[in-house]
Design an enzyme around this catalytic site. Structure first.
Site, PDB file in Angstrom:
ATOM      1  N   LYS A 109       0.846  -1.212   0.000  1.00  0.00           N
ATOM      2  CA  LYS A 109       0.000   0.000   0.000  1.00  0.00           C
ATOM      3  C   LYS A 109       0.871   1.248   0.000  1.00  0.00           C
ATOM      4  CE  LYS A 109      -1.792   1.423   4.062  1.00  0.00           C
ATOM      5  NZ  LYS A 109      -1.401   2.808   4.459  1.00  0.00           N
ATOM      6  N   ASN A 110       1.902   1.262   0.850  1.00  0.00           N
ATOM      7  CA  ASN A 110       2.687   2.489   1.021  1.00  0.00           C
ATOM      8  C   ASN A 110       3.720   2.704  -0.070  1.00  0.00           C
ATOM      9  OD1 ASN A 110       1.103   2.947   3.217  1.00  0.00           O
ATOM     10  ND2 ASN A 110       2.642   2.391   4.740  1.00  0.00           N
ATOM     11  N   CYS A 118      -5.090  12.111  12.185  1.00  0.00           N
ATOM     12  CA  CYS A 118      -5.863  10.872  12.313  1.00  0.00           C
ATOM     13  C   CYS A 118      -5.683  10.362  13.739  1.00  0.00           C
ATOM     14  CB  CYS A 118      -5.392   9.844  11.296  1.00  0.00           C
ATOM     15  SG  CYS A 118      -3.774   9.205  11.671  1.00  0.00           S
ATOM     16  N   ARG A 171      -0.259  14.455  12.634  1.00  0.00           N
ATOM     17  CA  ARG A 171       0.259  14.280  11.268  1.00  0.00           C
ATOM     18  C   ARG A 171       0.547  15.629  10.583  1.00  0.00           C
ATOM     19  NH1 ARG A 171      -1.344   8.926   9.876  1.00  0.00           N
ATOM     20  NH2 ARG A 171       0.378   8.886   8.413  1.00  0.00           N
ATOM     21  N   ASP A 198       4.711   0.637  12.095  1.00  0.00           N
ATOM     22  CA  ASP A 198       3.486  -0.015  11.618  1.00  0.00           C
ATOM     23  C   ASP A 198       3.362  -1.453  12.117  1.00  0.00           C
ATOM     24  OD1 ASP A 198       3.437   1.601   8.333  1.00  0.00           O
ATOM     25  OD2 ASP A 198       2.988   2.311  10.351  1.00  0.00           O
ATOM     26  N   ARG A 201      -8.882  -0.635   4.432  1.00  0.00           N
ATOM     27  CA  ARG A 201      -8.094   0.469   3.865  1.00  0.00           C
ATOM     28  C   ARG A 201      -6.687  -0.013   3.542  1.00  0.00           C
ATOM     29  NH1 ARG A 201      -8.596   6.278   6.702  1.00  0.00           N
ATOM     30  NH2 ARG A 201      -6.879   6.526   5.216  1.00  0.00           N
TER      31      ARG A 201
END
Ligand code: EPZ
Length: 414
Positions: free
Chosen positions: A22-23, A115, A120, A301, A394
């Site tokens: 994803k990243n 978030c 952030r 993460d 997500r």
């Protein structure tokens, strides 16, 4: 809005495919705005954040389509994003700023929101863009960056992943040479740089903390297959490490996972790397001390998910979260299942070894939700995970399906 039901699953074993990161995909999609030609990104993961990025790119004037497992993106002309809500709700939206500024001389958009895991801020992005000659104006929640970009020497006070990505993309079309010192060097950044190079960008120092970008007149389209997802692979490795399982993570890039592998190996897990991917067997049985750091340090993460593993290990494990200010929200839910965890500021002390019992949980953010799913698999009895914001979808492509493939008793309830 999805719910997940998990029951105790003592052994995980089998083979599972690791999807595209994803990243890595998100910044590479944003980079497609840097050219008017067609870009093809292969092996696209089915993730909500990816679909949202496609919507955002379309609001910037790009045309997007799917051809089998590839995304086709063509930004013949670009404009300021009109998808305000998306800019605020998805942190990665900030990654369109550098490309739009470089391509169009301007980007006007909503200030990206924070978030659950932190405020952030984007001060490092903006400071770097100013060094490249951009003017930054903020008013009423909107931000405008504008100007013709000149190469510059930039030093990042913190190796921010997003700031590094935004600045590299902006620098590819700036006039002259840009140097970014103390750049982040996560594998996803190297992947972005490889994609930009395929588009005709001139970048040296890829994979290091010092990037040199020589601006070019324009970039052309490219085809590219991004790297596998080291966090998905790490999440599945942690699920296996809670059991006596034997698992093959097909397509995993173990060279991107050294920090986690060493932590689990110190705790008793046995790894074997082969041409098909990364094999692991045995159970994590010794407590750990973990400090999250920028790459190649232990990834933030993976903090929540590894904490679930340590709740099953006799003894005191210690986690120091140094990257985000509020990334222990999974602790409350794990404690409700019987875990003994004490949080002191950025430190979490896990007195592991007591069995967890099933409970009804509520997800708070993407990686916390994954940690709760693994806790439900480890716990005695049944656990129900409410995921009203669909955090899991997500960032994970069917995590429950992949865990099922390995023998876990986990089911998604629409
Ligand atoms: C990327 O976020 C990832 N997201 C995050 O993954 C990951 O946790 C993070 O890097 C760290 O590895 C994507 O790649 C889409 P940062 P990013 O800028 O770019 C502070 C997931 O679960 N900071 O390196 O936002 C910031 O507040 C997500 O997949 C500033 O102070 O991370 C944070 O405390 C979560 N000013 C720290 O740096 C800035 O201008 C790390 O942020 C920028 C960042």
């Amino acid at each position: 809005m999805a719910d997940y039901r998990m029951c105790h699953s003592p052994r995980l074993s089998g083979e599972v495919w690791i999807g595209t990161a994803k990243n890595a995909v998100l910044p590479i999609m944003a980079a497609a705005l840097l050219t008017g030609e067609e870009c093809v990104i292969r092996r696209m993961p089915e993730l909500t954040d990816v679909r949202h990025m496609e919507e955002l790119l379309e609001s910037c004037g790009a045309k997007t389509a799917r051809q089998q497992d590839a995304a086709v993106i063509r930004a013949a002309a670009v404009q300021n994003p009109t998808a305000d809500e998306r800019m605020r709700s998805m942190r990665a939206s900030v990654l369109v700023m550098g490309p739009l500024l470089a391509r169009n001389g301007e980007c006007v958009c909503s200030m990206p929101g924070g978030c659950a895991i932190g405020q952030r801020p984007i001060d490092l992005h903006l400071k770097g863009l100013q060094k490249l000659g951009a003017r930054v104006e903020m008013e009423g929640g909107q931000i405008r960056v504008s100007g013709k970009l000149q190469g510059a020497n930039i030093y990042l006070d913190f190796p921010s992943v997003g700031a590094t990505e935004n600045l590299v993309m902006a620098a590819t079309l700036a006039k002259g040479m840009t140097r970014i010192e103390n750049a982040a060097k996560e594998p996803e950044i190297a992947d972005l740089c490889h994609f930009l190079t395929a588009m005709g960008a001139r970048i040296a120092g890829i994979g290091t903390n010092n990037l040199m970008v020589e601006g070019v007149e324009m970039l052309h389209g490219a085809e590219y297959t991004p790297i596998p997802d080291r966090i998905e692979a790490g999440t599945l490795a942690c699920a296996a490490a809670m059991t006596e399982g034997s698992v093959l993570l097909q397509n995993a890039r173990s060279d991107h996972m050294r920090a986690l592998m060493f932590k689990l190996a110190e705790s008793g897990v046995i790894f074997q790397e082969d041409a098909k991917g990364l094999r692991l067997r045995g159970k994590a049985k010794r407590p750990m001390e973990v400090r999250t750091l920028s790459y190649p340090g232990f990834p933030t993460d993976m903090q929540a998910v590894l904490m679930t593993v340590t709740t099953q290990i006799n003894g005191l494990s210690v986690f120091l979260e140094t990257i985000f200010e509020n990334r222990f929200m999974h602790v409350v839910e794990l404690v409700r299942m019987g875990a003994h965890i004490r949080v002191e500021g950025q430190l979490a002390l896990v007195q592991g070894g007591k069995p967890l019992t099933g409970a009804t949980l509520q997800s708070t953010d993407l990686r916390a939700a994954a940690a709760m799913m693994l806790a439900g698999i480890a716990a005695q009895g049944e656990t129900l995970l409410h995921d009203p914001a669909d955090h899991l979808m997500r960032g994970y492509e069917g995590l429950e399906r992949k865990l099922q493939l390995l023998g876990a008793d986990v089911h998604k309830q629409a």
